[in-house]
Write a protein that holds these residues in place. Structure first.
Motif, PDB file in Angstrom:
ATOM      1  N   ASP A  27       1.674   7.420   9.081  1.00 17.13           N
ATOM      2  CA  ASP A  27       0.266   7.143   9.395  1.00 17.13           C
ATOM      3  C   ASP A  27       0.121   6.021  10.426  1.00 17.13           C
ATOM      4  N   TRP A  28       1.149   5.802  11.226  1.00 18.33           N
ATOM      5  CA  TRP A  28       1.145   4.773  12.276  1.00 18.33           C
ATOM      6  C   TRP A  28       0.858   3.398  11.700  1.00 18.33           C
ATOM      7  N   ASN A  29       1.330   3.168  10.477  1.00 18.70           N
ATOM      8  CA  ASN A  29       1.202   1.878   9.798  1.00 18.70           C
ATOM      9  C   ASN A  29      -0.249   1.486   9.525  1.00 18.70           C
ATOM     10  N   PRO A  81       0.805  -1.225   0.000  1.00 17.20           N
ATOM     11  CA  PRO A  81       0.000   0.000   0.000  1.00 17.20           C
ATOM     12  C   PRO A  81       0.838   1.274   0.000  1.00 17.20           C
ATOM     13  N   TYR A  82       2.122   1.173   0.234  1.00 13.59           N
ATOM     14  CA  TYR A  82       2.982   2.357   0.295  1.00 13.59           C
ATOM     15  C   TYR A  82       3.795   2.580  -0.971  1.00 13.59           C
ATOM     16  N   CYS A  83       4.239   1.500  -1.630  1.00 11.04           N
ATOM     17  CA  CYS A  83       5.122   1.696  -2.784  1.00 11.04           C
ATOM     18  C   CYS A  83       4.721   0.874  -4.010  1.00 11.04           C
ATOM     19  N   GLY A  84       3.737  -0.015  -3.867  1.00 10.04           N
ATOM     20  CA  GLY A  84       3.314  -0.836  -4.985  1.00 10.04           C
ATOM     21  C   GLY A  84       4.140  -2.090  -5.189  1.00 10.04           C
ATOM     22  N   ASP A 131      -4.249  -2.614   7.811  1.00 10.51           N
ATOM     23  CA  ASP A 131      -5.392  -2.975   6.974  1.00 10.51           C
ATOM     24  C   ASP A 131      -5.032  -4.138   6.040  1.00 10.51           C
ATOM     25  N   LEU A 132      -3.831  -4.084   5.454  1.00 10.95           N
ATOM     26  CA  LEU A 132      -3.369  -5.163   4.584  1.00 10.95           C
ATOM     27  C   LEU A 132      -3.268  -6.470   5.371  1.00 10.95           C
ATOM     28  N   HIS A 133      -2.672  -6.411   6.548  1.00  8.48           N
ATOM     29  CA  HIS A 133      -2.543  -7.594   7.413  1.00  8.48           C
ATOM     30  C   HIS A 133      -3.917  -8.210   7.676  1.00  8.48           C
TER      31      HIS A 133
END
Length: 97
Positions: free
Chosen positions: A69-71, A17-20, A76-78
């Motif tokens: 964003d405090w991960n 979700p951060y870098c693709g 959410d991905l987890h």
């Protein structure tokens, strides 16, 4: 329902979700269901773009992968990966200490 070994590495359909980058994960905790089968309850998640922890780039990568964003997106991905694994997989706990 597929049965997976406890050391199986899974490739996520969703990108980082951060870098693709490509996401892979493996279970690191399990819980036994009422029917005796085992489900994953926690995961080790890796992004394919993570540099070695001793490299100069690691702190930047870490900061760009959730510190701001405090991960939130990582959590959410987890949660999404755990839900998907519970629907599709059970784990073979034989030969696990």
């Amino acid at each position: 329902m597929a049965v997976a070994p406890t050391d199986r590495r899974f490739k996520a359909k969703a990108p980082c979700p951060y870098c693709g980058g490509e996401i892979t994960c493996s279970a690191n905790a399990w819980e036994q269901e009422d029917d005796g089968s085992w489900i994953a309850t926690d995961l080790d998640i890796e992004c394919s773009n993570e540099p070695p922890i001793d490299s100069k780039r690691w702190l930047t990568w870490d900061r760009e992968h959730g510190r701001a964003d405090w991960n939130h997106a990582w959590h959410d991905l987890h949660d999404a990966l755990i839900r998907g694994m519970k629907r599709r997989f059970r784990f073979n706990m034989e030969n696990v200490e």
